[in-house]
Design a protein around this motif. Structure first.
Motif, PDB file in Angstrom:
ATOM      1  N   ILE A 120       0.841  -1.202   0.000  1.00 58.04           N
ATOM      2  CA  ILE A 120       0.000   0.000   0.000  1.00 58.04           C
ATOM      3  C   ILE A 120       0.874   1.249   0.000  1.00 58.04           C
ATOM      4  CG2 ILE A 120      -1.636   1.364   1.376  1.00 58.04           C
ATOM      5  CD1 ILE A 120      -2.957  -1.293   2.181  1.00 58.04           C
ATOM      6  N   ARG A 121       1.974   1.213   0.722  1.00 60.93           N
ATOM      7  CA  ARG A 121       2.886   2.364   0.776  1.00 60.93           C
ATOM      8  C   ARG A 121       3.502   2.669  -0.590  1.00 60.93           C
ATOM      9  NH1 ARG A 121       1.711   5.172   4.590  1.00 60.93           N
ATOM     10  NH2 ARG A 121       1.674   4.296   6.658  1.00 60.93           N
ATOM     11  N   VAL A 155     -12.687   8.125  -8.058  1.00 60.87           N
ATOM     12  CA  VAL A 155     -12.492   7.135  -6.997  1.00 60.87           C
ATOM     13  C   VAL A 155     -12.448   5.733  -7.600  1.00 60.87           C
ATOM     14  CG1 VAL A 155     -13.557   6.053  -4.961  1.00 60.87           C
ATOM     15  CG2 VAL A 155     -13.487   8.545  -5.164  1.00 60.87           C
ATOM     16  N   LYS A 156     -13.384   5.430  -8.498  1.00 60.55           N
ATOM     17  CA  LYS A 156     -13.417   4.100  -9.126  1.00 60.55           C
ATOM     18  C   LYS A 156     -12.135   3.833  -9.899  1.00 60.55           C
ATOM     19  CE  LYS A 156     -18.398   3.577  -9.493  1.00 60.55           C
ATOM     20  NZ  LYS A 156     -19.543   3.319 -10.351  1.00 60.55           N
ATOM     21  N   ARG A 163      -5.972  -1.619  -6.956  1.00 61.95           N
ATOM     22  CA  ARG A 163      -6.137  -3.082  -6.872  1.00 61.95           C
ATOM     23  C   ARG A 163      -5.165  -3.787  -7.808  1.00 61.95           C
ATOM     24  NH1 ARG A 163     -11.796  -1.962  -6.264  1.00 61.95           N
ATOM     25  NH2 ARG A 163     -12.007  -1.973  -8.514  1.00 61.95           N
ATOM     26  N   SER A 164      -5.039  -3.276  -9.012  1.00 65.02           N
ATOM     27  CA  SER A 164      -4.131  -3.884  -9.983  1.00 65.02           C
ATOM     28  C   SER A 164      -2.682  -3.810  -9.502  1.00 65.02           C
ATOM     29  CB  SER A 164      -4.285  -3.171 -11.332  1.00 65.02           C
ATOM     30  OG  SER A 164      -3.382  -3.688 -12.264  1.00 65.02           O
ATOM     31  N   ARG A 165      -2.280  -2.629  -9.044  1.00 63.98           N
ATOM     32  CA  ARG A 165      -0.912  -2.468  -8.534  1.00 63.98           C
ATOM     33  C   ARG A 165      -0.671  -3.313  -7.295  1.00 63.98           C
ATOM     34  NH1 ARG A 165       1.248   3.314  -7.816  1.00 63.98           N
ATOM     35  NH2 ARG A 165       3.035   2.053  -7.231  1.00 63.98           N
ATOM     36  N   LEU A 166      -1.654  -3.359  -6.399  1.00 66.22           N
ATOM     37  CA  LEU A 166      -1.503  -4.170  -5.193  1.00 66.22           C
ATOM     38  C   LEU A 166      -1.357  -5.647  -5.542  1.00 66.22           C
ATOM     39  CD1 LEU A 166      -4.008  -2.550  -2.667  1.00 66.22           C
ATOM     40  CD2 LEU A 166      -1.515  -2.699  -2.446  1.00 66.22           C
TER      41      LEU A 166
END
Length: 184
Positions: A120-121, A155-156, A163-166
């Motif tokens: 997340i960071r 926001v979406k 989500r993709s990066r995570l």
């Protein structure tokens, strides 16, 4: 339409503090990585909220409105302070949440928490904010948009990118953690 409480309604603010103060402090702690700064900003948030309560147009938006005040104050504070503290405190805090798990499960949860926080960071500031608001504070997209002063579409889009990066970052972090464990 719900009755809009008056400014001097102390019971409203006691209820708001009881229900929202911990959530706001935890959100701010994630952003600032400083428990004391998060507490200071949260206190200032409630003080400003009481002062500007008459500006709240929709009582159903109370929490997003209060969170928008916290976001604005934190932006100002972070620009002023320009300081960061390692995220280890957040890992400690999350890992102390009460659960009935074995020692092995607790250790695994702590390691997973560390990986997720590290991922997340690595997101952009905006992606961090929407991710924490959506999945940690369990806010709806429209309320996140209200709190951040952006459109629901923004926001979406930020949530989708996050989500993709995570997903990708967590796979890489998990693989590198697995490699370190195999070597150690």
């Amino acid at each position: 339409m719900a009755h809009k409480p008056e400014f001097g309604d102390d019971s409203l603010w006691l209820l708001a503090i009881e229900n929202y103060y911990p959530r706001i402090v935890n959100y701010l702690y994630f952003l600032t990585e400083d428990r004391f700064l998060a507490e200071d900003i949260a206190q200032e948030t409630f003080a400003r909220g009481m002062e500007k309560f008459h500006q709240l147009k929709n009582p159903d938006k109370f929490f997003p409105w209060l969170l928008s005040i916290a976001v604005n104050i934190s932006r100002s504070q972070l620009k002023r302070n320009r300081r960061t503290v390692p995220a280890s405190g957040m890992i400690f805090y999350i890992s102390r949440l009460p659960v009935d798990d074995s020692a092995a499960e607790l250790l695994e949860r702590k390691e997973t928490t560390a990986l997720v926080l590290k991922a997340i960071r690595q997101l952009s500031r905006q992606e961090q904010q929407v991710t924490i608001m959506r999945y940690y504070l369990d806010m709806k997209e429209k309320d996140i948009a209200f709190a951040l002063g952006v459109s629901v579409g923004t926001v979406k889009k930020q949530l989708s990118r996050a989500r993709s990066r995570l997903h990708n970052d967590l796979q890489q972090l998990s693989e590198s953690a697995g490699d370190e464990n195999a070597q150690g």
